[in-house]
Design a protein around this motif. Structure first.
Motif, PDB file in Angstrom:
ATOM      1  N   UNK A 119      94.226  -2.496  36.090  1.00 27.12           N
ATOM      2  CA  UNK A 119      93.972  -3.912  35.834  1.00 27.12           C
ATOM      3  C   UNK A 119      92.936  -4.467  36.809  1.00 27.12           C
ATOM      4  N   UNK A 120      93.058  -4.095  38.092  1.00 28.72           N
ATOM      5  CA  UNK A 120      92.090  -4.550  39.086  1.00 28.72           C
ATOM      6  C   UNK A 120      90.691  -4.024  38.772  1.00 28.72           C
ATOM      7  N   UNK A 121      90.617  -2.760  38.398  1.00 29.12           N
ATOM      8  CA  UNK A 121      89.326  -2.160  38.071  1.00 29.12           C
ATOM      9  C   UNK A 121      88.694  -2.831  36.868  1.00 29.12           C
ATOM     10  N   UNK A 122      89.491  -3.124  35.856  1.00 25.84           N
ATOM     11  CA  UNK A 122      88.957  -3.735  34.634  1.00 25.84           C
ATOM     12  C   UNK A 122      88.412  -5.137  34.903  1.00 25.84           C
ATOM     13  N   UNK A 167      85.242  -4.913  37.239  1.00 24.00           N
ATOM     14  CA  UNK A 167      84.071  -4.370  36.548  1.00 24.00           C
ATOM     15  C   UNK A 167      83.514  -5.388  35.561  1.00 24.00           C
ATOM     16  N   UNK A 168      84.395  -6.075  34.842  1.00 18.71           N
ATOM     17  CA  UNK A 168      83.935  -7.103  33.912  1.00 18.71           C
ATOM     18  C   UNK A 168      83.219  -8.226  34.645  1.00 18.71           C
ATOM     19  N   UNK A 169      83.767  -8.633  35.784  1.00 17.78           N
ATOM     20  CA  UNK A 169      83.143  -9.720  36.539  1.00 17.78           C
ATOM     21  C   UNK A 169      81.774  -9.312  37.074  1.00 17.78           C
ATOM     22  N   UNK A 213      80.767  -8.603  58.597  1.00 15.15           N
ATOM     23  CA  UNK A 213      79.333  -8.624  58.356  1.00 15.15           C
ATOM     24  C   UNK A 213      78.989  -8.321  56.908  1.00 15.15           C
ATOM     25  N   UNK A 214      77.875  -7.573  56.718  1.00 10.54           N
ATOM     26  CA  UNK A 214      77.414  -7.263  55.367  1.00 10.54           C
ATOM     27  C   UNK A 214      78.443  -6.425  54.613  1.00 10.54           C
ATOM     28  N   UNK A 215      79.127  -5.539  55.321  1.00  8.34           N
ATOM     29  CA  UNK A 215      80.184  -4.752  54.679  1.00  8.34           C
ATOM     30  C   UNK A 215      81.267  -5.673  54.146  1.00  8.34           C
ATOM     31  N   UNK A 216      81.622  -6.711  54.904  1.00 10.49           N
ATOM     32  CA  UNK A 216      82.632  -7.652  54.445  1.00 10.49           C
ATOM     33  C   UNK A 216      82.199  -8.403  53.206  1.00 10.49           C
ATOM     34  N   UNK A 217      80.891  -8.735  53.108  1.00  9.16           N
ATOM     35  CA  UNK A 217      80.400  -9.397  51.900  1.00  9.16           C
ATOM     36  C   UNK A 217      80.527  -8.489  50.688  1.00  9.16           C
ATOM     37  N   UNK A 218      80.272  -7.198  50.880  1.00 16.01           N
ATOM     38  CA  UNK A 218      80.422  -6.256  49.771  1.00 16.01           C
ATOM     39  C   UNK A 218      81.886  -6.099  49.362  1.00 16.01           C
ATOM     40  N   UNK A 219      82.773  -6.144  50.357  1.00 17.58           N
ATOM     41  CA  UNK A 219      84.193  -5.946  50.074  1.00 17.58           C
ATOM     42  C   UNK A 219      84.893  -7.218  49.618  1.00 17.58           C
ATOM     43  N   UNK A 229      84.637  -9.652  47.189  1.00 20.76           N
ATOM     44  CA  UNK A 229      85.099  -9.863  45.814  1.00 20.76           C
ATOM     45  C   UNK A 229      86.027  -8.767  45.324  1.00 20.76           C
ATOM     46  N   UNK A 230      85.762  -7.476  45.620  1.00 13.95           N
ATOM     47  CA  UNK A 230      86.765  -6.469  45.224  1.00 13.95           C
ATOM     48  C   UNK A 230      88.136  -6.733  45.834  1.00 13.95           C
ATOM     49  N   UNK A 231      88.190  -7.075  47.114  1.00  8.37           N
ATOM     50  CA  UNK A 231      89.474  -7.355  47.757  1.00  8.37           C
ATOM     51  C   UNK A 231      90.110  -8.590  47.141  1.00  8.37           C
ATOM     52  N   UNK A 232      89.299  -9.619  46.859  1.00 13.77           N
ATOM     53  CA  UNK A 232      89.837 -10.833  46.249  1.00 13.77           C
ATOM     54  C   UNK A 232      90.381 -10.556  44.846  1.00 13.77           C
ATOM     55  N   UNK A 233      89.671  -9.721  44.078  1.00 18.74           N
ATOM     56  CA  UNK A 233      90.142  -9.399  42.734  1.00 18.74           C
ATOM     57  C   UNK A 233      91.451  -8.621  42.769  1.00 18.74           C
TER      58      UNK A 233
END
Length: 390
Positions: free
Chosen positions: A211-214, A217-219, A331-337, A339-343
């Motif tokens: 469910x998290x992946x779907x 990925x859609x977002x 930092x930049x790694x946190x920005x990448x992480x 939305x995935x962590x939030x989702x």
């Protein structure tokens, strides 16, 4: 002799120590992320690209292609998209930067002769004295020792920035290489991670992970399309409006639209400033406002509902907070992480909420069939069933 109480106590102690172990493991992971952020960035980007490309590999496999051939085709397709984008965008950006350099004296003169006096008159502040070259020179003469220290600091920052640029260059080379290997070994990676999940929770973990992946990925796919369309719309619109830097401003505003409200703000500020500096007439702001209005209507009523929708389940404020908190922590790694962590967190919270609605703590002594349907609830009043494992 009743042995239920001692057994319950031992079970509670065991559960407590298990929670302590999980909490310790989570803290250790966060500590590693904070210290290895710069090293993990290319791996995370490559992992994200492989995750986005894996569904296309599966579709090719469904057409009777081997896994290796499907991976090669998808990987070549991703490289082709990057190469085409570079061939199209790099010359455009290069010409826009050359235009900016050539027009910089004009923009500077407008800022000092028109913008600063207007701000001073409008807001009753004094800025001209601070921008006077004689005052700046006198200040440097009075504080030459401090200025020397500042100069050394600046040189140190520039030196470190050079090493950072070298690191970024190495990362850019590593990302495509890592992407290929992650894409090739994706099934093995998923299988190994799944094998680490406790067997009692394997089914639930697999369902939540899917469910998290779907939703994520859609977002991401929808948001990337929205960014691309808005960047093209803003760039073309501002260029048609006559702005010599319209393409650069439009592309920047489209990229910034990933963060809610930031794209339109960038478009208005830079677009209005560029129009005034180029023409010196308020009437040329009309074109900027027209592009802004068309972009907002298209994004709000067509692009976001159709391409993104409510897939991630997070509001604008939550997205902004997640991105800012991720950048502040890692930092930049946190920005990448972020939305995935939030989702994933949103999916977990939804599961906790649904489990609570199906629990005896929420229902009390009433039967499940008599409960009212709550928005987002998994409780079905008519059939009285639930999709949460007992």
């Amino acid at each position: 002799m009743n042995t239920d109480s001692p057994r319950a106590s031992l079970a509670g102690i065991a559960a407590f120590y298990q929670r302590v172990q999980f909490a310790t493991l989570a803290l250790a992971v966060l500590w590693l992320l904070s210290h290895l952020a710069s090293v993990l960035v290319p791996f995370l980007v490559a992992l994200l690209l492989a995750w986005l490309g894996d569904p296309f590999v599966r579709r090719l496999q469904a057409r009777k292609l081997s896994r290796n051939l499907a991976v090669v085709l998808v990987y070549l397709g991703m490289l082709l998209i990057v190469v085409i984008a570079a061939l199209v965008l790099v010359p455009l950006i290069e010409r826009q930067i050359a235009t900016l350099i050539a027009a910089f004296p004009r923009y500077r003169d407008w800022f000092l002769a028109t913008a600063i006096p207007w701000i001073e008159h409008r807001f009753n502040v004094q800025l001209s004295d601070w921008l006077d070259t004689g005052r700046i020179t006198a200040w440097l003469e009075d504080h030459w020792k401090q200025a020397g220290g500042y100069a050394g600091t600046v040189l140190g920052v520039v030196s470190r920035s050079g090493f950072r640029m070298l690191g970024w260059a190495v990362n850019l080379v590593l990302i495509p290489i890592l992407t290929f290997f992650f894409l090739r070994d994706w099934d093995d990676i998923v299988r190994r991670i799944t094998a680490l999940v406790p067997r009692d929770h394997a089914d639930l973990a697999q369902r939540l992970a899917k469910e998290s992946s779907d939703v994520l990925r859609s977002f991401l796919r929808g948001q990337l399309l929205v960014m691309l369309i808005l960047a093209i719309l803003y760039a073309v619109g501002l260029r048609v409006a006559g702005l010599e830097l319209g393409i650069l401003i439009g592309m920047l505003a489209g990229l910034c639209s990933f963060v809610p409200y930031l794209g339109p703000i960038v478009l208005l500020l830079l677009g209005c400033g560029a129009a005034l500096a180029q023409y010196g007439d308020w009437h040329y702001l009309i074109g900027v406002f027209v592009v802004y209005g068309v972009g907002q209507l298209l994004e709000s009523y067509v692009l976001t509902p159709k391409l993104v929708g409510k897939s991630i389940g997070l509001g604008e404020v939550s997205v902004i907070f997640a991105v800012m908190a991720g950048e502040a922590l890692f930092g930049f790694l946190g920005m990448l992480l972020a939305l995935p962590v939030a989702a994933v967190g949103n999916v977990l919270m939804r599961h906790v909420y649904q489990t609570y609605l199906a629990s005896s703590l929420y229902r009390g002594d009433e039967p499940a069939q008599s409960q009212l349907i709550v928005p987002g609830s998994i409780i079905d009043e008519t059939h009285g069933n639930s999709d949460v494992p007992g």
